[in-house]
Motif scaffolding. Structure first.
Motif, PDB file in Angstrom:
ATOM      1  N   ARG A 307     -27.249  -6.226 -10.353  1.00 44.98           N
ATOM      2  CA  ARG A 307     -26.505  -4.873 -10.618  1.00 44.98           C
ATOM      3  C   ARG A 307     -27.322  -3.831  -9.986  1.00 44.98           C
ATOM      4  O   ARG A 307     -26.693  -3.209  -9.211  1.00 44.98           O
ATOM      5  CB  ARG A 307     -26.433  -4.989 -12.040  1.00 44.98           C
ATOM      6  N   LEU A 308     -28.599  -3.887 -10.186  1.00 48.86           N
ATOM      7  CA  LEU A 308     -29.552  -2.678  -9.575  1.00 48.86           C
ATOM      8  C   LEU A 308     -29.638  -2.915  -8.214  1.00 48.86           C
ATOM      9  O   LEU A 308     -29.343  -1.899  -7.605  1.00 48.86           O
ATOM     10  CB  LEU A 308     -30.874  -2.830 -10.342  1.00 48.86           C
ATOM     11  N   ASP A 309     -29.576  -3.983  -7.684  1.00 49.04           N
ATOM     12  CA  ASP A 309     -29.630  -4.189  -6.222  1.00 49.04           C
ATOM     13  C   ASP A 309     -28.212  -3.638  -5.474  1.00 49.04           C
ATOM     14  O   ASP A 309     -28.208  -2.955  -4.509  1.00 49.04           O
ATOM     15  CB  ASP A 309     -29.813  -5.622  -5.834  1.00 49.04           C
ATOM     16  N   ASP A 310     -27.286  -4.168  -6.106  1.00 53.89           N
ATOM     17  CA  ASP A 310     -25.911  -3.962  -5.512  1.00 53.89           C
ATOM     18  C   ASP A 310     -25.659  -2.198  -5.775  1.00 53.89           C
ATOM     19  O   ASP A 310     -25.498  -1.601  -4.947  1.00 53.89           O
ATOM     20  CB  ASP A 310     -24.717  -4.395  -6.616  1.00 53.89           C
ATOM     21  N   LEU A 311     -26.385  -1.295  -6.916  1.00 51.99           N
ATOM     22  CA  LEU A 311     -26.285  -0.206  -6.789  1.00 51.99           C
ATOM     23  C   LEU A 311     -27.048   0.495  -5.909  1.00 51.99           C
ATOM     24  O   LEU A 311     -26.754   1.496  -5.282  1.00 51.99           O
ATOM     25  CB  LEU A 311     -26.703   0.343  -8.343  1.00 51.99           C
ATOM     26  N   VAL A 312     -28.330   0.016  -5.406  1.00 51.29           N
ATOM     27  CA  VAL A 312     -29.246   0.493  -4.407  1.00 51.29           C
ATOM     28  C   VAL A 312     -28.436   0.411  -3.057  1.00 51.29           C
ATOM     29  O   VAL A 312     -28.468   1.346  -2.391  1.00 51.29           O
ATOM     30  CB  VAL A 312     -30.599  -0.210  -4.432  1.00 51.29           C
ATOM     31  N   PHE A 313     -27.876  -0.853  -2.815  1.00 54.52           N
ATOM     32  CA  PHE A 313     -27.053  -0.903  -1.383  1.00 54.52           C
ATOM     33  C   PHE A 313     -25.789   0.032  -1.272  1.00 54.52           C
ATOM     34  O   PHE A 313     -25.952   0.736  -0.211  1.00 54.52           O
ATOM     35  CB  PHE A 313     -26.586  -2.416  -1.420  1.00 54.52           C
ATOM     36  N   ARG A 314     -25.186   0.420  -2.455  1.00 51.58           N
ATOM     37  CA  ARG A 314     -24.157   1.347  -2.294  1.00 51.58           C
ATOM     38  C   ARG A 314     -24.768   2.633  -2.165  1.00 51.58           C
ATOM     39  O   ARG A 314     -24.181   3.550  -1.393  1.00 51.58           O
ATOM     40  CB  ARG A 314     -23.652   1.047  -3.727  1.00 51.58           C
ATOM     41  N   ALA A 315     -26.004   2.948  -2.775  1.00 55.40           N
ATOM     42  CA  ALA A 315     -26.464   4.282  -2.770  1.00 55.40           C
ATOM     43  C   ALA A 315     -27.037   4.678  -1.294  1.00 55.40           C
ATOM     44  O   ALA A 315     -26.585   5.684  -0.643  1.00 55.40           O
ATOM     45  CB  ALA A 315     -27.619   4.547  -3.657  1.00 55.40           C
ATOM     46  N   GLU A 316     -27.419   3.587  -0.471  1.00 55.81           N
ATOM     47  CA  GLU A 316     -28.142   3.660   0.646  1.00 55.81           C
ATOM     48  C   GLU A 316     -26.945   3.952   1.719  1.00 55.81           C
ATOM     49  O   GLU A 316     -27.128   4.685   2.808  1.00 55.81           O
ATOM     50  CB  GLU A 316     -28.790   2.537   1.104  1.00 55.81           C
ATOM     51  N   ALA A 317     -25.753   2.919   1.548  1.00 59.91           N
ATOM     52  CA  ALA A 317     -24.617   3.376   2.287  1.00 59.91           C
ATOM     53  C   ALA A 317     -24.061   4.750   2.190  1.00 59.91           C
ATOM     54  O   ALA A 317     -23.628   5.358   3.201  1.00 59.91           O
ATOM     55  CB  ALA A 317     -23.605   2.045   2.090  1.00 59.91           C
ATOM     56  N   GLY A 318     -24.046   4.955   1.256  1.00 60.03           N
ATOM     57  CA  GLY A 318     -23.603   6.388   0.853  1.00 60.03           C
ATOM     58  C   GLY A 318     -24.248   7.493   1.514  1.00 60.03           C
ATOM     59  O   GLY A 318     -23.924   8.434   1.930  1.00 60.03           O
ATOM     60  N   MET A 319     -25.591   7.374   1.474  1.00 54.14           N
ATOM     61  CA  MET A 319     -26.493   8.313   1.855  1.00 54.14           C
ATOM     62  C   MET A 319     -26.498   8.367   3.392  1.00 54.14           C
ATOM     63  O   MET A 319     -26.337   9.260   4.134  1.00 54.14           O
ATOM     64  CB  MET A 319     -28.052   8.096   1.529  1.00 54.14           C
ATOM     65  N   SER A 320     -26.362   7.287   4.112  1.00 53.82           N
ATOM     66  CA  SER A 320     -26.226   7.117   5.719  1.00 53.82           C
ATOM     67  C   SER A 320     -24.904   7.604   6.098  1.00 53.82           C
ATOM     68  O   SER A 320     -25.142   8.479   7.078  1.00 53.82           O
ATOM     69  CB  SER A 320     -26.321   5.551   5.885  1.00 53.82           C
ATOM     70  N   GLY A 321     -23.834   7.555   5.336  1.00 56.88           N
ATOM     71  CA  GLY A 321     -22.745   8.203   5.809  1.00 56.88           C
ATOM     72  C   GLY A 321     -22.719   9.711   5.709  1.00 56.88           C
ATOM     73  O   GLY A 321     -22.344  10.603   6.462  1.00 56.88           O
ATOM     74  N   LEU A 322     -23.463  10.236   4.571  1.00 57.97           N
ATOM     75  CA  LEU A 322     -23.645  11.521   4.350  1.00 57.97           C
ATOM     76  C   LEU A 322     -24.603  12.340   5.456  1.00 57.97           C
ATOM     77  O   LEU A 322     -24.287  13.274   6.027  1.00 57.97           O
ATOM     78  CB  LEU A 322     -24.219  11.814   2.949  1.00 57.97           C
ATOM     79  N   VAL A 323     -25.594  11.367   5.955  1.00 56.94           N
ATOM     80  CA  VAL A 323     -26.504  11.933   6.919  1.00 56.94           C
ATOM     81  C   VAL A 323     -25.841  12.110   8.256  1.00 56.94           C
ATOM     82  O   VAL A 323     -25.923  13.093   9.138  1.00 56.94           O
ATOM     83  CB  VAL A 323     -27.479  10.836   6.909  1.00 56.94           C
ATOM     84  N   ARG A 324     -25.229  10.956   8.424  1.00 58.11           N
ATOM     85  CA  ARG A 324     -24.196  11.277   9.794  1.00 58.11           C
ATOM     86  C   ARG A 324     -23.307  12.415   9.738  1.00 58.11           C
ATOM     87  O   ARG A 324     -23.175  13.163  10.873  1.00 58.11           O
ATOM     88  CB  ARG A 324     -23.388   9.703  10.135  1.00 58.11           C
ATOM     89  N   ALA A 325     -22.708  12.359   8.707  1.00 59.64           N
ATOM     90  CA  ALA A 325     -21.751  13.804   8.642  1.00 59.64           C
ATOM     91  C   ALA A 325     -22.375  15.016   8.855  1.00 59.64           C
ATOM     92  O   ALA A 325     -21.929  15.928   9.485  1.00 59.64           O
ATOM     93  CB  ALA A 325     -21.119  13.923   7.318  1.00 59.64           C
ATOM     94  N   ARG A 326     -23.860  15.048   8.291  1.00 61.23           N
ATOM     95  CA  ARG A 326     -24.451  16.382   8.349  1.00 61.23           C
ATOM     96  C   ARG A 326     -24.978  16.614   9.841  1.00 61.23           C
ATOM     97  O   ARG A 326     -24.942  17.740  10.416  1.00 61.23           O
ATOM     98  CB  ARG A 326     -25.767  16.076   7.571  1.00 61.23           C
ATOM     99  N   GLN A 327     -25.195  15.271  10.382  1.00 61.35           N
ATOM    100  CA  GLN A 327     -25.866  15.537  12.021  1.00 61.35           C
ATOM    101  C   GLN A 327     -24.530  15.854  12.817  1.00 61.35           C
ATOM    102  O   GLN A 327     -24.829  16.824  13.939  1.00 61.35           O
ATOM    103  CB  GLN A 327     -26.039  14.045  12.562  1.00 61.35           C
ATOM    104  N   ARG A 328     -23.340  15.397  12.585  1.00 60.61           N
ATOM    105  CA  ARG A 328     -22.181  15.881  13.435  1.00 60.61           C
ATOM    106  C   ARG A 328     -22.080  17.411  13.122  1.00 60.61           C
ATOM    107  O   ARG A 328     -21.780  18.251  14.055  1.00 60.61           O
ATOM    108  CB  ARG A 328     -21.119  15.350  12.935  1.00 60.61           C
ATOM    109  N   GLU A 329     -22.106  18.010  12.085  1.00 63.18           N
ATOM    110  CA  GLU A 329     -22.188  19.325  11.819  1.00 63.18           C
ATOM    111  C   GLU A 329     -23.053  20.066  12.320  1.00 63.18           C
ATOM    112  O   GLU A 329     -22.780  21.103  12.748  1.00 63.18           O
ATOM    113  CB  GLU A 329     -22.117  19.709   9.977  1.00 63.18           C
ATOM    114  N   VAL A 330     -24.257  19.630  12.491  1.00 63.95           N
ATOM    115  CA  VAL A 330     -25.532  20.415  13.098  1.00 63.95           C
ATOM    116  C   VAL A 330     -25.032  20.477  14.676  1.00 63.95           C
ATOM    117  O   VAL A 330     -25.460  21.456  15.269  1.00 63.95           O
ATOM    118  CB  VAL A 330     -26.799  19.611  12.952  1.00 63.95           C
TER     119      VAL A 330
END
Length: 441
Positions: A307-330
């Motif tokens: 369960r912890l691993d699953d939560l880590v993977f979901r957190a990493e995917a969410g952070m990647s999407g957030l970083v890409r969105a911020r890069q587009r805005e920059v």
């Protein structure tokens, strides 16, 4: 006649200066002056009695027709009528004390007014925050009251309003204390408290003024006067009677005390239930084989880890999407900045300013030329109106010694010093002769 009556009066007063007379009151009538008149009689005789205002005011009960009393006083003669009379000093009921009789009379009168009715009495607040206690601050009553409140409801605030509870001043101080607590806005209810004593000691709580002060109170009043067998007028008019001051402390903290007891009971039940559940769990654990318990524990740990691993993977995917969105805005912000490059904007602003400066310069030149022409015209006009220009044409100004312009021969006299101003200077002179038409002042 007068001398005879006065002599008889003197002899009677010397002989019967202090006596007690027993009889039944009849024809009792108070006068507007405050004096009290009645006839004291038995089966064989009757005697007029008068109590003057001061003595009448000191009576503890109201004399009425038919009462059997003892009157103490002196025998005298009322000279205007030649009538024997008893000048009373005090009256005591026969068979019942004056205090008891006064108590019964006031009780019946207030009861007839409806002041004892249950319908007019108010319930006490269930959880009062502050209680006002009217009593002597130095007696054992307040110490016992505070001890009980502290033991049963320590959070209850107590405001002590000092008042005498015995003596001639007690009734007035009790009345004042009740009024102060009502207007203070500090308390939720009032307790009037005093320890036990004789009827004489409790007389203040049997007074009409204290009874009416309790009735007039906007706050509920608890009467806690005397012992359990003592009853006062204050008990009858109060919203609640407590047998003793200690009982009053228990009554006003009863609800809070019940809550505390219930909480304690529930706490004990919860502790017992918890101990039972722990014991039951231990018994179940002891009955489970060791290898089976180990497998269950290992499986639980694996599920938690997965369960912890699953939560880590979901957190990493969410952070990647957030970083890409911020890069587009920059990137979009950078393009916008390049589009508005500061040097290009400055060049355009300078070009616009250059055209504006040329226009401004031309406008200023035109304005200056117009103002110069107008200034020349004004200067010429000023010169034409100037007195100096007139002097240039051969005229002169004649001034007196204090600098006043002389316009008439009336302003000078022979021998005056004058000054004459020309276009290129001035000179002084003395008037030798004055001619011309002079007007009379």
């Amino acid at each position: 006649m007068r001398q005879l009556v006065e002599h008889v009066c003197e002899q009677v007063e010397q002989e019967y200066g202090d006596i007690w007379v027993e009889g039944e009151i009849s024809n009792c009538r108070p006068a507007p002056s405050g004096h009290l008149y009645f006839t004291l009689k038995d089966a064989d005789a009757q005697l007029p009695v008068v109590l003057f205002r001061r003595q009448a005011q000191l009576l503890r009960f109201k004399p009425e027709d038919g009462q059997h009393v003892l009157v103490r006083g002196r025998v005298s003669v009322y000279a205007q009528r030649g009538q024997l009379q008893l000048v009373g000093e005090t009256i005591e009921p026969v068979g019942a004390g004056s205090l008891q009789l006064a108590f019964e009379q006031l009780k019946e009168r207030l009861k007839a007014e409806g002041l004892f009715d249950t319908a007019r009495k108010r319930p006490l607040p269930t959880f009062p925050r502050t209680v006002g206690v009217v009593t002597s601050p130095t007696g054992a009553v307040i110490r016992d009251f505070l001890n009980i409140v502290g033991r049963r409801h320590a959070a209850l605030n107590v405001v002590v309003c000092s008042a005498a509870v015995q003596g001639d001043q007690a009734a007035g101080e009790l009345e004042l204390a009740l009024a102060r607590l009502n207007t203070s806005g500090l308390v939720d209810l009032i307790v009037v408290a005093r320890g036990g004593g004789s009827l004489e000691d409790l007389s203040a709580f049997n007074s009409e003024r204290v009874a009416r002060a309790i009735v007039a109170s906007a706050l509920p009043v608890v009467s806690a006067v005397g012992h359990e067998t003592d009853f006062t007028i204050a008990d009858f008019v109060a919203d609640l009677r407590a047998p003793t001051p200690s009982a009053a402390a228990e009554l006003i903290t009863e609800a809070q005390h019940r809550v505390a007891e219930r909480v304690e009971t529930q706490t004990n039940r919860l502790e017992r239930a918890t101990r039972f559940q722990v014991l039951h769990a231990r018994q179940l654990l002891d009955n489970v084989p060791l290898d089976r318990a180990e497998r269950r524990l290992t499986g639980t740990l694996h599920r938690i880890s997965q369960r912890l691993d699953d939560l880590v993977f979901r957190a990493e995917a969410g952070m990647s999407g957030l970083v890409r969105a911020r890069q587009r805005e920059v990137a979009e912000l950078a393009a916008d900045v390049l589009h508005h490059e500061p040097r290009q904007m400055l060049a355009r602003m300078r070009e616009r300013l250059g055209v504006g400066a040329t226009r401004l310069e031309r406008s200023l030149e035109r304005t200056l030329r117009r103002n110069a022409a107008r200034l020349d015209a004004l200067d010429a006009r000023l010169r034409s109106l100037s007195p100096l220009a007139v002097l240039d044409r051969g005229y002169a100004l004649v001034l007196s010694g204090d600098g006043t312009v002389i316009r008439s021969v009336n302003q000078v006299a022979q021998g005056d010093r004058i000054r004459t101003r020309l276009s290129d200077g001035e000179f002084s002179s003395t008037v030798n002769e004055v001619s011309g038409k002079k007007t009379k002042k």
